[in-house]
Design an enzyme around this catalytic site. Structure first.
Site, PDB file in Angstrom:
ATOM      1  N   ARG A   1       0.889  -1.237  -0.210  1.00 51.21           N
ATOM      2  CA  ARG A   1       0.102   0.048  -0.060  1.00 51.21           C
ATOM      3  C   ARG A   1       0.788   1.138  -0.107  1.00 51.21           C
ATOM      4  O   ARG A   1       2.007   1.201   0.576  1.00 51.21           O
ATOM      5  CB  ARG A   1      -0.897   0.022   1.101  1.00 51.21           C
ATOM      6  CG  ARG A   1      -2.155  -0.825   1.294  1.00 51.21           C
ATOM      7  CD  ARG A   1      -3.156  -0.296   0.394  1.00 51.21           C
ATOM      8  NE  ARG A   1      -4.392  -1.048   0.064  1.00 51.21           N
ATOM      9  CZ  ARG A   1      -4.410  -2.064  -0.660  1.00 51.21           C
ATOM     10  NH1 ARG A   1      -3.555  -2.376  -1.486  1.00 51.21           N
ATOM     11  NH2 ARG A   1      -5.693  -3.063  -0.737  1.00 51.21           N
TER      12      ARG A   1
ATOM     13  N   HIS B   1      -1.103   0.658  -9.831  1.00 52.63           N
ATOM     14  CA  HIS B   1      -1.889  -0.229  -8.749  1.00 52.63           C
ATOM     15  C   HIS B   1      -2.696  -1.397  -9.543  1.00 52.63           C
ATOM     16  O   HIS B   1      -3.843  -1.565  -9.531  1.00 52.63           O
ATOM     17  CB  HIS B   1      -2.938   0.447  -7.837  1.00 52.63           C
ATOM     18  CG  HIS B   1      -3.174   0.009  -6.630  1.00 52.63           C
ATOM     19  ND1 HIS B   1      -3.598   0.471  -5.386  1.00 52.63           N
ATOM     20  CD2 HIS B   1      -3.333  -1.585  -6.537  1.00 52.63           C
ATOM     21  CE1 HIS B   1      -4.103  -0.449  -4.736  1.00 52.63           C
ATOM     22  NE2 HIS B   1      -3.934  -1.801  -5.029  1.00 52.63           N
TER      23      HIS B   1
HETATM   24  P1  NDP Z   1      -1.760 -11.445   4.764  1.00 52.57           P
HETATM   25  O1  NDP Z   1      -2.747 -11.182   5.993  1.00 52.57           O
HETATM   26  O2  NDP Z   1      -1.952 -12.834   4.236  1.00 52.57           O
HETATM   27  O3  NDP Z   1      -0.150 -11.329   5.132  1.00 52.57           O
HETATM   28  C1  NDP Z   1       0.116 -10.132   5.705  1.00 52.57           C
HETATM   29  C2  NDP Z   1       1.682 -10.464   6.114  1.00 52.57           C
HETATM   30  O4  NDP Z   1       2.441  -9.265   6.537  1.00 52.57           O
HETATM   31  C3  NDP Z   1       1.673 -11.615   7.391  1.00 52.57           C
HETATM   32  O5  NDP Z   1       2.877 -12.333   7.021  1.00 52.57           O
HETATM   33  C4  NDP Z   1       1.845 -10.698   8.428  1.00 52.57           C
HETATM   34  O6  NDP Z   1       2.623 -11.337   9.739  1.00 52.57           O
HETATM   35  C5  NDP Z   1       2.778  -9.760   7.934  1.00 52.57           C
HETATM   36  N1  NDP Z   1       2.721  -8.608   8.863  1.00 52.57           N
HETATM   37  C6  NDP Z   1       1.724  -7.705   9.034  1.00 52.57           C
HETATM   38  N2  NDP Z   1       1.749  -6.847  10.045  1.00 52.57           N
HETATM   39  C7  NDP Z   1       3.237  -6.781  10.493  1.00 52.57           C
HETATM   40  C8  NDP Z   1       4.215  -6.286  11.424  1.00 52.57           C
HETATM   41  N3  NDP Z   1       3.907  -4.921  11.824  1.00 52.57           N
HETATM   42  N4  NDP Z   1       5.262  -6.823  11.298  1.00 52.57           N
HETATM   43  C9  NDP Z   1       5.793  -7.726  10.340  1.00 52.57           C
HETATM   44  N5  NDP Z   1       4.960  -8.384   9.545  1.00 52.57           N
HETATM   45  C10 NDP Z   1       3.867  -7.992   9.698  1.00 52.57           C
HETATM   46  O7  NDP Z   1      -1.902 -10.663   3.468  1.00 52.57           O
HETATM   47  P2  NDP Z   1      -1.640 -10.701   1.914  1.00 52.57           P
HETATM   48  O8  NDP Z   1      -0.505 -11.247   1.722  1.00 52.57           O
HETATM   49  O9  NDP Z   1      -2.899 -11.306   1.184  1.00 52.57           O
HETATM   50  O10 NDP Z   1      -1.732  -9.317   1.309  1.00 52.57           O
HETATM   51  C11 NDP Z   1      -0.854  -8.186   1.632  1.00 52.57           C
HETATM   52  C12 NDP Z   1      -1.164  -6.976   1.246  1.00 52.57           C
HETATM   53  O11 NDP Z   1      -0.810  -6.855   0.013  1.00 52.57           O
HETATM   54  C13 NDP Z   1      -2.593  -6.631   1.337  1.00 52.57           C
HETATM   55  O12 NDP Z   1      -2.788  -6.160   2.717  1.00 52.57           O
HETATM   56  C14 NDP Z   1      -2.537  -5.491   0.465  1.00 52.57           C
HETATM   57  O13 NDP Z   1      -2.236  -4.223   1.078  1.00 52.57           O
HETATM   58  C15 NDP Z   1      -1.642  -5.636  -0.503  1.00 52.57           C
HETATM   59  N6  NDP Z   1      -2.143  -5.951  -1.868  1.00 52.57           N
HETATM   60  C16 NDP Z   1      -1.894  -5.216  -3.176  1.00 52.57           C
HETATM   61  C17 NDP Z   1      -2.478  -5.514  -4.251  1.00 52.57           C
HETATM   62  C18 NDP Z   1      -1.741  -4.641  -5.374  1.00 52.57           C
HETATM   63  O14 NDP Z   1      -2.461  -4.940  -6.469  1.00 52.57           O
HETATM   64  N7  NDP Z   1      -0.850  -4.164  -5.317  1.00 52.57           N
HETATM   65  C19 NDP Z   1      -3.095  -6.570  -4.271  1.00 52.57           C
HETATM   66  C20 NDP Z   1      -3.724  -7.604  -3.303  1.00 52.57           C
HETATM   67  C21 NDP Z   1      -3.032  -6.928  -2.021  1.00 52.57           C
HETATM   68  P3  NDP Z   1       1.868 -12.712  10.094  1.00 52.57           P
HETATM   69  O15 NDP Z   1       2.085 -13.723   9.130  1.00 52.57           O
HETATM   70  O16 NDP Z   1       2.875 -13.118  11.267  1.00 52.57           O
HETATM   71  O17 NDP Z   1       0.511 -12.186  10.588  1.00 52.57           O
HETATM   72  C1  OXD Z   2      -6.211  -5.342  -2.879  1.00 57.55           C
HETATM   73  C2  OXD Z   2      -5.877  -4.474  -3.952  1.00 57.55           C
HETATM   74  O1  OXD Z   2      -6.169  -4.947  -1.976  1.00 57.55           O
HETATM   75  O2  OXD Z   2      -6.216  -4.561  -5.047  1.00 57.55           O
HETATM   76  O3  OXD Z   2      -6.801  -6.393  -3.381  1.00 57.55           O
HETATM   77  O4  OXD Z   2      -4.822  -3.578  -3.587  1.00 57.55           O
END
Ligand code: NDP
Ligand code: OXD
Length: 321
Positions: free
Chosen positions: A236, A284
């Site tokens: 993000r 994006h």
């Molecule tokens: P998940 O919730 O599956 O994974 C998030 C990961 O981040 C987990 O491993 C989590 O740790 C880690 N995490 C969260 N907070 C912290 C922190 N403070 N310190 C260290 N690690 C942290 O999410 P996704 O993988 O499905 O998606 C991740 C992000 O990608 C979404 O939230 C979204 O913002 C972005 N996204 C962007 C898209 C785009 O088109 N650009 C499309 C889709 C998503 P733990 O495993 O220990 O909980």
């Molecule tokens: C999502 C994105 O969060 O598109 O799925 O960024």
């Protein structure tokens, strides 16, 4: 018996993501229940049990007193979590193979682009310059992935298969075959120190806001085989300090960046990112997921819920992701 109404709160988006297109899709996959598009003025708010949302306005969801579940039509829920009036019902995000696969493509594409010196080679082509530089093998390059969730762990495995040295960083400890896993604040510096290409796939929460800043960039591997470390952010825009990115590109702290997300979207016309020679920019669309798949996923979740089974991919409000 009248099945609970599904209300659609959809704003913005491309033609393929338009409110009308979503309505047609949901009428197909939820054929046994009313589907109400917010704004078409026909529905009764008290009958709404489910809401599928894309960029709803703050406060919009509080109109539904009998809401049971909210479905976000994307993976990141930071905008919803920022709404203090968000109804206290389960919030489900998208986590499906189509989205994960597309994000893996984006990460592999951009890691390879920097590893294989594409910025230099395209500039050479424009200048008709035949001057190849030494090319390191993938095994000499350490990629570090911030966020080892659904998206980060899959990208890590794909990069591993290409021969890169791969590490990841998450909140809680992880075990992924062939990937060096670090966790928590205590693990961050060691993770950064070994990283030549940093990939950010974190969710945006109060803990991660602006985590991509000068202090963090300065901790990346200063003796990288790449001239200077590279950052790729597809999480993000709120994760990054954009002034720091530009300053660090200009003083050599960073060698290049790939950005898919920005503090303000669409990216303003006067942003220096548009024309910076060391910025690879995408609008994006790293994981521009198939909406038909998403509507089928939501229909499956509603069926599970009504059968008394657990919903999948429910957000933990305390963690914010
Ligand atoms: P998940 O919730 O599956 O994974 C998030 C990961 O981040 C987990 O491993 C989590 O740790 C880690 N995490 C969260 N907070 C912290 C922190 N403070 N310190 C260290 N690690 C942290 O999410 P996704 O993988 O499905 O998606 C991740 C992000 O990608 C979404 O939230 C979204 O913002 C972005 N996204 C962007 C898209 C785009 O088109 N650009 C499309 C889709 C998503 P733990 O495993 O220990 O909980
Ligand atoms: C999502 C994105 O969060 O598109 O799925 O960024």
């Amino acid at each position: 018996m009248n099945k609970g109404t599904l209300a659609l709160l959809i704003h913005g988006g491309t033609e393929n993501w338009s409110a009308e297109r979503w309505k047609r899709r949901f009428e197909e996959v939820c054929a046994d229940r009313p589907v109400w598009l917010l704004g078409d003025g026909k529905g009764d708010a008290a009958e709404v049990r489910y809401a599928a949302v894309w960029k709803p306005a703050p406060g919009e969801l509080s109109a539904f007193a009998n809401l049971r579940v909210i479905f976000n039509l994307g993976a990141g829920v930071d905008a919803l979590m920022a709404d203090p009036s968000l109804p206290k019902v389960p919030l489900v995000r998208v986590a499906i193979g189509d989205l994960t696969q597309r994000m893996t493509e984006y990460v592999v594409l951009h890691v390879l682009m920097h590893h294989r010196q594409e910025l230099y080679l395209r500039a050479s082509q424009r200048e008709k310059r035949w001057q190849p530089k030494f090319q390191w093998p993938a095994g000499a390059i350490s990629v570090g992935i911030m966020g080892l969730g659904v998206l980060g762990s899959e990208a890590a495995l794909a990069l591993k298969r290409l021969g890169f040295r791969v590490a990841g960083w998450s909140n809680s400890p992880k075990k992924i075959d062939g990937v060096d896993c670090f966790d928590g604040k205590a693990g961050l510096d060691a993770f950064l120190r070994r990283t030549d290409i940093l990939v950010c796939l974190l969710p945006l929460t109060p803990q991660t806001r602006q985590i991509l800043n000068r202090d963090l960039f300065a901790k990346l591997n200063r003796t990288s085989p790449l001239a200077a470390p590279v950052v790729i952010n597809a999480g993000r825009g709120g994760l990054q300090n954009e002034a720091d990115i530009l300053a660090c590109l200009d003083d050599g702290t960073l060698g290049a960046v790939s950005l898919d997300v920005y503090a303000t979207e669409p990216l303003p016309h006067d942003s220096p990112f548009w024309t910076h020679p060391l910025v690879v920019l995408t609008p994006h669309n790293a994981a521009d997921t198939d909406p038909d798949e998403i509507s089928r996923y939501v229909a499956r979740q509603i069926a599970r819920f009504e059968a008394g089974e657990a919903l999948e991919n429910v957000i933990d409000p305390a963690r914010g992701y």
